[in-house]
Design a protein around this motif. Structure first.
Motif, short mmCIF file in Angstrom:
data_model
loop_
_atom_site.label_atom_id
_atom_site.label_comp_id
_atom_site.label_asym_id
_atom_site.label_seq_id
_atom_site.Cartn_x
_atom_site.Cartn_y
_atom_site.Cartn_z
N UNK A 101 -10.55 44.38 15.80
CA UNK A 101 -11.54 43.92 14.84
C UNK A 101 -12.95 44.12 15.35
N UNK A 102 -13.13 43.90 16.66
CA UNK A 102 -14.46 44.04 17.24
C UNK A 102 -14.93 45.48 17.20
N UNK A 103 -14.01 46.46 17.29
CA UNK A 103 -14.41 47.86 17.34
C UNK A 103 -14.36 48.57 16.00
N UNK A 104 -14.01 47.87 14.92
CA UNK A 104 -13.85 48.50 13.60
C UNK A 104 -15.10 48.30 12.77
N UNK A 105 -15.51 49.35 12.04
CA UNK A 105 -16.68 49.27 11.17
C UNK A 105 -16.37 48.36 9.99
N UNK A 106 -17.41 47.69 9.48
CA UNK A 106 -17.24 46.75 8.37
C UNK A 106 -16.81 47.50 7.10
N UNK A 107 -15.87 46.89 6.39
CA UNK A 107 -15.41 47.44 5.11
C UNK A 107 -15.99 46.57 4.00
N UNK A 108 -16.90 47.16 3.20
CA UNK A 108 -17.59 46.43 2.14
C UNK A 108 -17.14 46.93 0.77
N UNK A 109 -16.94 45.99 -0.13
CA UNK A 109 -16.61 46.30 -1.52
C UNK A 109 -17.84 45.96 -2.37
N UNK A 110 -18.44 46.97 -3.04
CA UNK A 110 -19.64 46.78 -3.83
C UNK A 110 -19.34 46.89 -5.33
N UNK A 111 -20.01 46.03 -6.11
CA UNK A 111 -19.95 46.08 -7.56
C UNK A 111 -21.36 45.89 -8.11
N UNK A 112 -21.68 46.61 -9.19
CA UNK A 112 -23.00 46.51 -9.80
C UNK A 112 -22.89 46.55 -11.31
N UNK A 113 -23.82 45.87 -11.99
CA UNK A 113 -23.90 45.88 -13.44
C UNK A 113 -25.33 46.18 -13.85
N UNK A 114 -25.49 47.14 -14.77
CA UNK A 114 -26.80 47.54 -15.27
C UNK A 114 -26.82 47.45 -16.78
N UNK A 115 -27.91 46.89 -17.34
CA UNK A 115 -28.15 46.90 -18.78
C UNK A 115 -29.43 47.69 -19.02
N UNK A 116 -29.32 48.81 -19.74
CA UNK A 116 -30.43 49.75 -19.90
C UNK A 116 -30.78 49.94 -21.37
N UNK A 117 -32.08 50.00 -21.65
CA UNK A 117 -32.57 50.41 -22.97
C UNK A 117 -32.97 51.89 -22.88
N UNK A 118 -32.34 52.72 -23.71
CA UNK A 118 -32.57 54.16 -23.65
C UNK A 118 -33.11 54.65 -24.99
N UNK A 119 -33.75 55.82 -24.96
CA UNK A 119 -34.32 56.39 -26.18
C UNK A 119 -33.24 56.95 -27.09
N UNK A 120 -32.28 57.67 -26.50
CA UNK A 120 -31.20 58.28 -27.29
C UNK A 120 -29.91 58.18 -26.49
N UNK A 121 -28.88 57.56 -27.07
CA UNK A 121 -27.65 57.31 -26.33
C UNK A 121 -26.92 58.60 -25.97
N UNK A 122 -26.85 59.55 -26.90
CA UNK A 122 -26.11 60.79 -26.64
C UNK A 122 -26.74 61.56 -25.47
N UNK A 123 -28.06 61.65 -25.47
CA UNK A 123 -28.75 62.36 -24.38
C UNK A 123 -28.56 61.65 -23.05
N UNK A 124 -28.68 60.32 -23.06
CA UNK A 124 -28.53 59.54 -21.83
C UNK A 124 -27.10 59.61 -21.30
N UNK A 125 -26.13 59.61 -22.19
CA UNK A 125 -24.73 59.70 -21.76
C UNK A 125 -24.45 61.05 -21.11
N UNK A 126 -25.01 62.10 -21.66
CA UNK A 126 -24.82 63.42 -21.07
C UNK A 126 -25.44 63.49 -19.67
N UNK A 127 -26.65 62.94 -19.52
CA UNK A 127 -27.31 62.93 -18.22
C UNK A 127 -26.54 62.07 -17.21
#
Length: 296
Positions: free
Chosen positions: A61-87
Motif C-alpha cells: 500500500x505504501x508503494x502503490x499510487x493513489x487510485x481516484x474515482x472522479x465524477x463531474x456534472x455540468x449544466x450549460x446554456x448553449x446557442x444551438x444544441x445540434x452544433x454543440x452536440x457535434x462539437x
C-alpha cells in the motif's frame, strides 16, 4: 532357573507382543481420517498466513499510487444544441473517451427550445482538460460539480484477499489428488467450488474499481439559449392569402345574417299575419269613422 520361572517369562513376553501388534494396527486403521485432519490444519494455517492486514500488504500500500474515482456534472446554456452536440462528440473522440448515453428532447410546447443530456467516460489523465474545453462550448456555465473518491485501500484489500484465496485454491486442489475416501473428495470439491466463486467475485470487483479509476464519468446537461424571431419568409400566410380569407369571412357573415333573417321572418310569419290583420282592421275602422263624420 526352574521350569516354572521360565514358563512365567514366556507368558509375559507373549502379552507384550500382543499389545505391540494391537497398537500398530490401531495407528494404521484409518489413514484417510488422518489425512482429513491434516488438510483442515493446513487450510487454517494458509488462511492465517494470508490475512490481508499483514505487513506485506501494508508495504505494498505504501508503494502503490493513489487510485481516484472522479465524477463531474455540468449544466450549460448553449446557442444551438445540434452544433454543440457535434462539437462535444468531436472533443470526446479527440481525448480517447466515449459517450455512454445521449438524449435530446423538447421541454414544454412544440416550439420550445431543445435540451440534451449526455453521460461521458473520459481518461482520468485528461479529466480537467476535457472540462475546460467543454465549458468553452457554452454561452454560460449554469452549474459545475466535481467529486473525487480514493479507492486505493479498497483495491489493495481486494488484491490481498484474492492472493489468499488463490493459494487456498491451489492447496485444496493438491489435497483433492491425494484423497482416498469418497466423502473427503466430495467435501474438498465443495470447498474448491466455493473458493473459486469467491475468486471470480473478487476479480470482478477489482476490474470495476480499475475501470472507474482509469475513466472519469462526466454528466452534461445542455439547454438552448437562443431567441426565436419571426420573419417574413417564415410566415406561412401572405398578404393576398389574408385578403382572400377576409373576403370569404365577409361573405360568410352576409350569408349567415340572411339565413338568420329568413328564419326569423318565416318562423314568426303567423304572428306577423295576426298583427297585420289587427292593424288593417283598425285602419279600416278609422277610415269608415272618418267618412261618417264628414257626411254629418
Amino acid at each position: 532357573m526352574t521350569n516354572r520361572s521360565r514358563y512365567n517369562i514366556w507368558i509375559i513376553l507373549g502379552w507384550i507382543s500382543i499389545l505391540l501388534i494391537a497398537g500398530c494396527g490401531a495407528s494404521n486403521q484409518n489413514p484417510d481420517s488422518s489425512m482429513a485432519d491434516t488438510s483442515q490444519s493446513q487450510i487454517t494455517e494458509i488462511a492465517d498466513s494470508k490475512n490481508p492486514n499483514t505487513a506485506p500488504s501494508e508495504k505494498k500500500s505504501a508503494g502503490m499510487a493513489a487510485m481516484m474515482v472522479y465524477q463531474a456534472e455540468l449544466s450549460l446554456n448553449v446557442k444551438d444544441l445540434a452544433t454543440s452536440q457535434k462539437s462535444l462528440t468531436q472533443l470526446v473522440e479527440k481525448m480517447n473517451g466515449y459517450i455512454v448515453e445521449a438524449n435530446s428532447y423538447n421541454q414544454g410546447e412544440e416550439n420550445s427550445l431543445l435540451n440534451g443530456d449526455f453521460r461521458i467516460r473520459i481518461p482520468n489523465t485528461k479529466f480537467n482538460a476535457f472540462l475546460e474545453e467543454t465549458e468553452k462550448l457554452a454561452l454560460k456555465v449554469a452549474n459545475r460539480t466535481i467529486q473525487g473518491r480514493d479507492v486505493t485501500e479498497e483495491y489493495i484489500d481486494l488484491e490481498a484477499r484474492l492472493a489468499s484465496k488463490q493459494v487456498l485454491e491451489k492447496q485444496l486442489l493438491g489435497l483433492m489428488k491425494n484423497a482416498q475416501k469418497t466423502s473427503d473428495l466430495l467435501q474438498i470439491a465443495q470447498d474448491v467450488n466455493k473458493v473459486q466463486t469467491e475468486i471470480e467475485q473478487l476479480k470482478g470487483k477489482m476490474k470495476y474499481l480499475k475501470n472507474q479509476s482509469d475513466f472519469a464519468t462526466v454528466t452534461i446537461h445542455m439547454t438552448e439559449n437562443k431567441a426565436v424571431l419571426p420573419s417574413l419568409s417564415d410566415n406561412p400566410v401572405s398578404t393576398w392569402d389574408k385578403t382572400k380569407q377576409q373576403f370569404m369571412n365577409s361573405i360568410k357573415f352576409m350569408v349567415d345574417s340572411a339565413s338568420v333573417l329568413f328564419v326569423v321572418i318565416v318562423g314568426t310569419s303567423p304572428l306577423l299575419l295576426f298583427i297585420g290583420a289587427i292593424i288593417a282592421g283598425i285602419m279600416y275602422w278609422k277610415k269608415r269613422k272618418g267618412k261618417k263624420d264628414e257626411s254629418v
